[in-house]
Design an enzyme around this catalytic site. Structure first.
Site, PDB file in Angstrom:
ATOM      1  N   HIS A  96      -5.391 -13.723  10.330  1.00 57.21           N
ATOM      2  CA  HIS A  96      -5.683 -13.481  11.737  1.00 57.21           C
ATOM      3  C   HIS A  96      -6.979 -14.149  12.186  1.00 57.21           C
ATOM      4  CE1 HIS A  96      -2.673 -10.153  12.806  1.00 57.21           C
ATOM      5  NE2 HIS A  96      -2.273 -10.740  11.690  1.00 57.21           N
ATOM      6  N   HIS A 259       4.577 -11.643   3.978  1.00 55.38           N
ATOM      7  CA  HIS A 259       5.236 -10.341   3.855  1.00 55.38           C
ATOM      8  C   HIS A 259       5.641 -10.020   2.419  1.00 55.38           C
ATOM      9  CE1 HIS A 259       6.338 -10.073   8.409  1.00 55.38           C
ATOM     10  NE2 HIS A 259       5.032 -10.090   8.170  1.00 55.38           N
TER      11      HIS A 259
END
Length: 734
Positions: A96, A259
């Site tokens: 991020h 993920h």
């Protein structure tokens, strides 16, 4: 066009909205301390960069990584680690920090440590990452000025991945921290979190935005606008990841690889339990945000995205578990405890995922709507299937895509610091190494300047050098004169570069280059020759106006090949407008012009990309006009009767009160200057020209340079600003 449409476009204009970032933030955080009156320290100076480079290169990087590893599995009670390992949390933090990068303007990314500041530190998509940075404080405290927050966050992401079993592709330092929010980044027009007022989703998304909603890094994991449609999600994923420099293969690798680690957190309804984000939190919370009142508020009770669960059976280990799970089951919609839409296997007996905090408890694996896009979109399915069947290929694709994600805005490999920097990748716009033994000397420079001026006009050489060097942008350090990519596609065909004229100039310069290089051991690259010839033309234009000046020149540029050029990725560098050459461009759908950006605002943005001050921008515009360096050979804005001379005539005639200006009946972008007494037409100009007489700050500069005693000062300042543009991408000598 209706006034309503005009108003809507103006509200989305990136160069209208970005100037009011502080007022927009005030809407979100009205109680935030206002420090606009203090001097700005936002941009790092050359001394800051040099000082940080010196300190960073003295670091024992292995020791730093060992220290980071030491906190990886040392769970803190105030924010317990899922599965006893902070690795997934730190991977998300690094992602991020870097994932805001977007290709259209090169803004965003990890290069400044901007995740620490508003609005990014309080985006909903960055929920609870304030805790990740606080977990790293002991490391930052120990290394201080030698390790920036920008570098620390990315390095920690790498260490996290390595601690979970995958060797990374490499790491480069060199990020110099800023000290307040970046004021020139347009994040979108919305004044409400997760609103979507940016011109539509998918391929209708406004430039230069990358994410589809305010407060998201990429796309909504529940699906577009919260609609659980995997195919629609695939469409938006492809658009947003593409705008952040990733192709389909890299996109699948990043989503699946990311993920593979960790879990989502949605223990309860965030609306009922989660407090304000960091910028809106109360003073005693000391910069923490999203404080939860649900039970303990941490660990098993944590609330972040509102989605809840993990994708794999071993969320702290690199393996092929993500694809195993994705393809093993059929999936059905369900709701998380927080009410978010997610997917679980149709087989209700599946309980393969261990609980992150409670021993002996297991859960069904979960998928987001965006995960199912990798299975349902045909192109993504092909890549996902191949990665599932070839785990080593998947691992390598993830490693390379992760390195690209984290380093895309750092620029060429010459800006990359440290012992773990891999060889230059294509997306880093590589150039061949310079052979200093063949470097030209002062006598050679003089000889080459004379030869170029015999072949080409002053204006054509200035235009060519400017076209080459002014492609640089400070946001991600792409473009510039090094590599001489102006002679390659796509730059050689850009309309602003007058392709037919450019090809003729390059042919003449090639003759000069070949004749010189055939003589002996000294060699000149086309990249150096283009700049050198432009410098000689500037000197000739100054001399024609009665001023003898010398433009500094430093050899060392080399020529890139087409094989070293990512042709497609360079398309985003094409100027939609260049006020320095009085090129206003053509408005295209969703472009800044289409969204209402004025020509003068685009000039300022171009100056920002080139690292120019208001004064430097002003002298360059004025000088380029008098030299006659407009695109297309246009005479508009050439406010002088002595075209080809580097003089202050542009400002003298702009400030001449005998001229009255009025809008042209031909074009709303054009204006006509007439004699106040006779009414005779004297000049034509654009908005870019007249802004130097209209804007009070720019008029002050114009009046300074128009003064009788500033003729020499103008030329000297032009030379300094010109050299700055020519040297922007010479990281090897900075």
């Amino acid at each position: 066009m209706s006034s309503a449409v005009d108003a809507a476009k103006q509200s989305r204009c990136p160069f209208h909205t970005q100037k009011t970032v502080s007022s927009v933030e005030a809407t979100w955080w009205p109680n935030k301390l206002d420090m606009k009156g203090l001097p700005k320290t936002q941009h790092a100076t050359a001394n800051d960069i040099a000082s940080y480079k010196e300190k960073f290169l003295k670091l024992d990087l292995a020791a730093v990584k060992s220290d980071i590893n030491g906190i990886m599995t040392t769970s803190q009670k105030w924010w317990p680690a899922d599965y006893g390992h902070y690795g997934p949390f730190f991977v998300r933090m690094a992602w991020h920090a870097a994932g805001t990068y977007r290709t259209f303007d090169g803004r965003g990314g990890s290069g400044t440590g901007n995740l620490r500041f508003a609005p990014l530190n309080s985006w909903p998509d960055n929920g609870n990452l304030d805790k990740a940075r606080r977990l790293l404080w002991p490391i930052k405290k120990k290394y201080g000025e030698s390790l920036s927050w920008g570098d620390l966050m990315i390095l920690t992401g790498n260490v996290a991945i390595e601690s979970m079993g995958l060797e990374t592709f490499g790491f480069a330092g060199g990020r110099v921290d800023i000290w307040e929010p970046e004021a020139d980044v347009y994040w979108g027009p919305e004044k409400k979190w997760l609103a979507a007022e940016r011109g539509g989703l998918g391929d209708k998304l406004d430039q230069p935005l990358g994410a589809v909603q305010m407060g998201l890094i990429y796309v909504n994991p529940e699906g577009p606008g919260g609609m659980p449609d995997p195919l629609m999600a695939a469409h938006d994923i492809r658009t947003t990841f593409g705008r952040m420099a990733m192709n389909d293969e890299e996109t699948v690798a990043l989503i699946a690889g990311g993920h593979t680690f960790g879990k989502a957190h949605g223990a309860a309804d965030p609306g009922a339990h989660v407090g304000p984000e960091p910028e809106g939190a109360r003073i005693h919370e000391q910069g923490f945000g999203w404080t939860s009142t649900y039970k303990s508020g941490v660990g098993a009770d944590a609330i972040t995205s509102g989605l809840e669960g993990a994708w794999t059976d071993n969320p702290t280990k690199w393996d092929n578990g993500y694809f195993d799970t994705l393809f093993k089951y059929e999936w059905e919609q369900t709701k998380s405890p927080a009410g978010a839409t997610q997917w679980i296997p149709t087989d209700k007996e599946v309980k393969s995922v261990p609980d992150a905090h409670l021993e002996g408890v297991s859960h069904a694996p979960i998928m987001f709507t965006t995960d199912l896009a990798l299975k349902m979109d045909p192109a993504y399915l092909e890549v996902s299937t191949r990665f599932h069947q070839n785990p080593e290929e998947f691992a390598m694709a993830f490693k390379k895509a992760w390195y690209k994600l984290c380093h895309r805005d750092l620029g060429p490999v010459s800006r990359c610091l440290g012992s773990e920097v891999p060889s230059a990748q294509l997306w880093q716009d590589p150039v061949p190494a310079f052979d200093s033994s063949t470097a030209i000397e002062d006598a050679d420079v003089a000889e080459l300047k004379a030869a170029c001026l015999e072949k080409c006009s002053v204006a054509s050489l200035v235009k060519t050098a400017w076209a080459s060097a002014s492609s640089y942008r400070a946001t991600d350090h792409r473009g510039g004169a090094n590599g001489a990519r102006i002679r390659l596609e796509p730059q050689i065909s850009w309309k602003v570069n007058d392709p037919d004229d450019l090809i003729a100039v390059l042919a003449s310069l090639t003759e000069v280059q070949n004749a010189f290089n055939e003589k002996g051991a000294k060699k000149v690259s086309m990249a150096d020759l283009i700049v050198l010839a432009g410098n000689g033309a500037v000197e000739a234009a100054a001399k024609a106006a009665g001023n003898d000046v010398s433009v500094p020149f430093t050899p060392g540029r080399t020529d890139a090949s087409i094989e070293e050029t990512d042709v497609e990725s360079f398309s985003v560098l094409e100027p939609t407008s260049d006020g320095f050459r009085n090129f206003l461009g053509v408005s295209q759908p969703n472009s800044p012009q289409d969204m209402g950006a004025t020509a003068e605002a685009l000039l300022v943005d171009r100056a920002h990309m080139l690292g120019l001050s208001k004064g430097e921008m002003s002298v360059l515009v004025g000088g380029m006009r008098t030299i006659g360096a407009n695109a297309g050979g246009s005479t508009i804005g050439v406010l002088t009767s002595n075209v080809g001379q580097l003089s202050n005539d542009f400002f003298v005639n702009l400030c001449d009160m005998s001229t009255a200006w009025k809008p042209s009946a031909e074009d709303e972008q054009l204006f006509t200057g007439t004699d106040r007494d006779t009414g005779a037409e004297k000049w034509k100009a654009t908005r870019v020209d007249l802004i130097f007489g209209s804007n009070s700050e720019l008029r002050a500069i114009a009046e300074f340079y128009a003064s009788d005693d500033c003729k020499g000062k103008f030329v000297d300042d032009f030379v300094l600003a010109w050299n700055k543009v020519m040297m922007n991408d010479r990281f090897d000598v900075k």
